[in-house]
Design a protein around this motif. Structure first.
Motif, PDB file in Angstrom:
ATOM      1  N   THR A  24      33.291  47.450  51.847  1.00 38.96           N
ATOM      2  CA  THR A  24      34.392  47.864  50.991  1.00 38.96           C
ATOM      3  C   THR A  24      35.714  47.756  51.738  1.00 38.96           C
ATOM      4  O   THR A  24      35.764  47.658  52.955  1.00 38.96           O
ATOM      5  N   PRO A  28      39.327  48.608  53.470  1.00 35.68           N
ATOM      6  CA  PRO A  28      39.757  49.713  54.332  1.00 35.68           C
ATOM      7  C   PRO A  28      40.615  50.703  53.554  1.00 35.68           C
ATOM      8  O   PRO A  28      41.318  50.340  52.607  1.00 35.68           O
ATOM      9  N   VAL A  29      40.563  51.960  53.982  1.00 28.98           N
ATOM     10  CA  VAL A  29      41.260  53.049  53.297  1.00 28.98           C
ATOM     11  C   VAL A  29      42.437  53.523  54.147  1.00 28.98           C
ATOM     12  O   VAL A  29      42.308  53.717  55.354  1.00 28.98           O
ATOM     13  N   ASP A  58      43.400  50.719  44.116  1.00 26.50           N
ATOM     14  CA  ASP A  58      42.874  49.485  44.691  1.00 26.50           C
ATOM     15  C   ASP A  58      44.020  48.486  44.736  1.00 26.50           C
ATOM     16  O   ASP A  58      44.595  48.148  43.702  1.00 26.50           O
ATOM     17  N   LYS A 103      38.427  58.427  56.053  1.00 26.17           N
ATOM     18  CA  LYS A 103      38.928  57.050  55.970  1.00 26.17           C
ATOM     19  C   LYS A 103      37.852  56.058  56.416  1.00 26.17           C
ATOM     20  O   LYS A 103      37.608  55.050  55.754  1.00 26.17           O
ATOM     21  N   GLN A 104      37.220  56.353  57.540  1.00 30.19           N
ATOM     22  CA  GLN A 104      36.226  55.445  58.099  1.00 30.19           C
ATOM     23  C   GLN A 104      35.053  55.238  57.144  1.00 30.19           C
ATOM     24  O   GLN A 104      34.512  54.129  57.025  1.00 30.19           O
ATOM     25  N   SER A 105      34.661  56.299  56.456  1.00 35.67           N
ATOM     26  CA  SER A 105      33.516  56.221  55.551  1.00 35.67           C
ATOM     27  C   SER A 105      33.914  55.816  54.130  1.00 35.67           C
ATOM     28  O   SER A 105      33.103  55.892  53.216  1.00 35.67           O
ATOM     29  N   ARG A 106      35.173  55.412  53.957  1.00 43.94           N
ATOM     30  CA  ARG A 106      35.686  54.881  52.694  1.00 43.94           C
ATOM     31  C   ARG A 106      35.657  55.912  51.572  1.00 43.94           C
ATOM     32  O   ARG A 106      35.385  55.597  50.419  1.00 43.94           O
ATOM     33  N   ARG A 107      35.958  57.148  51.916  1.00 42.17           N
ATOM     34  CA  ARG A 107      36.060  58.186  50.898  1.00 42.17           C
ATOM     35  C   ARG A 107      37.493  58.256  50.381  1.00 42.17           C
ATOM     36  O   ARG A 107      38.444  57.945  51.097  1.00 42.17           O
TER      37      ARG A 107
END
Length: 249
Positions: free
Chosen positions: A2, A4-5, A52, A141-145
């Protein structure tokens, strides 16, 4: 993988949906991630609102220009899972917050249990709490939450008991309540509302704490035949609950 956040405070755009990500987040996107035109990114406020976007270009070393057309809202997942985490030694508290965030916990409550060696007092306590919150943000952020876990102020045992009393399902990971402990894997769980799980310190939950929690409506549960450290028990329990409640299905 996915997109990056990146975390933003607002979603205000200029003409045509052109959005500028600057500051520390912009610098990370431009100078560290080295994002290029055409790549996808996700912007979020960390509280469920997200967009998005597509990269249009960069300006300097810390300004990412993206196309932002609409903002969506991710609803709060049900049931909500809160872990009351006794303070571990060293950096194990940050490890616990990091991994619980990665699996999907909704809130973490630091708990100054009677048998905690670590003490959060004065400036030291404020710095430790700030580290937990920063860890939750970065792990989110790292886990795309797009909805990061809340990290509450440190709670006393009485405050934890009050939290348990209001829960739709209240549990303490402990193996010797007088009436025995049940497997968390077979407990009857609610479809919605609040699940509150207490993870004690390495020395275990004290008898008077157990009595107070039991009076508040909590029951004792075990994860399995092995004993986990306080920094990993909450992550394992959260994963189990997410699977059993259907949030991972």
């Amino acid at each position: 993988m996915t997109a990056p956040v990146f975390v933003v405070e607002h979603f205000d755009t200029g003409g045509g949906g052109r959005y500028v990500l600057d500051g520390a987040e912009g610098r990370h996107a431009v100078s560290v991630k080295r994002l290029q035109p055409g790549e996808d990114v996700i912007l979020t406020d960390g509280a469920g609102r997200w967009a998005d976007c597509v990269v249009l270009g960069t300006e300097g070393k810390d300004r990412l220009i993206v196309q932002l057309d609409s903002v969506a809202e991710e609803p709060q997942a049900q049931p909500r899972i809160t872990v009351v985490q006794a303070l571990p030694k060293g950096d194990r508290g940050e490890l616990a917050v990091e991994t619980m965030t990665e699996v999907g916990v909704d809130a973490v409550v630091p708990w100054q249990a009677a048998r905690c060696i670590t003490q959060w007092k004065g400036d030291r306590g404020l710095k430790a709490l700030a580290k937990w919150r920063a860890t939750a943000r970065e792990a989110g952020k790292q886990s795309r939450r797009v909805r990061f876990p809340e990290v509450a102020d440190a709670a006393t045992t009485k405050q934890v008991a009050a939290l348990l009393a209001k829960a739709d399902f209240a549990a303490v990971l402990h193996s010797d309540f007088d009436r025995g402990s049940e497997p968390l894997a077979t407990a009857e769980l609610p479809d919605e509302g609040e699940i509150v799980l207490v993870v004690g310190p390495e020395g275990g939950v004290a008898k008077d704490e157990l009595a107070l929690f039991e009076e508040a409506g909590a029951r004792a549960y075990v994860l399995g035949p092995t004993v986990l450290r306080t920094s990993t028990a909450g992550t394992a329990a959260t994963a189990l609950l997410l699977g059993r409640t259907g949030r991972w299905s």
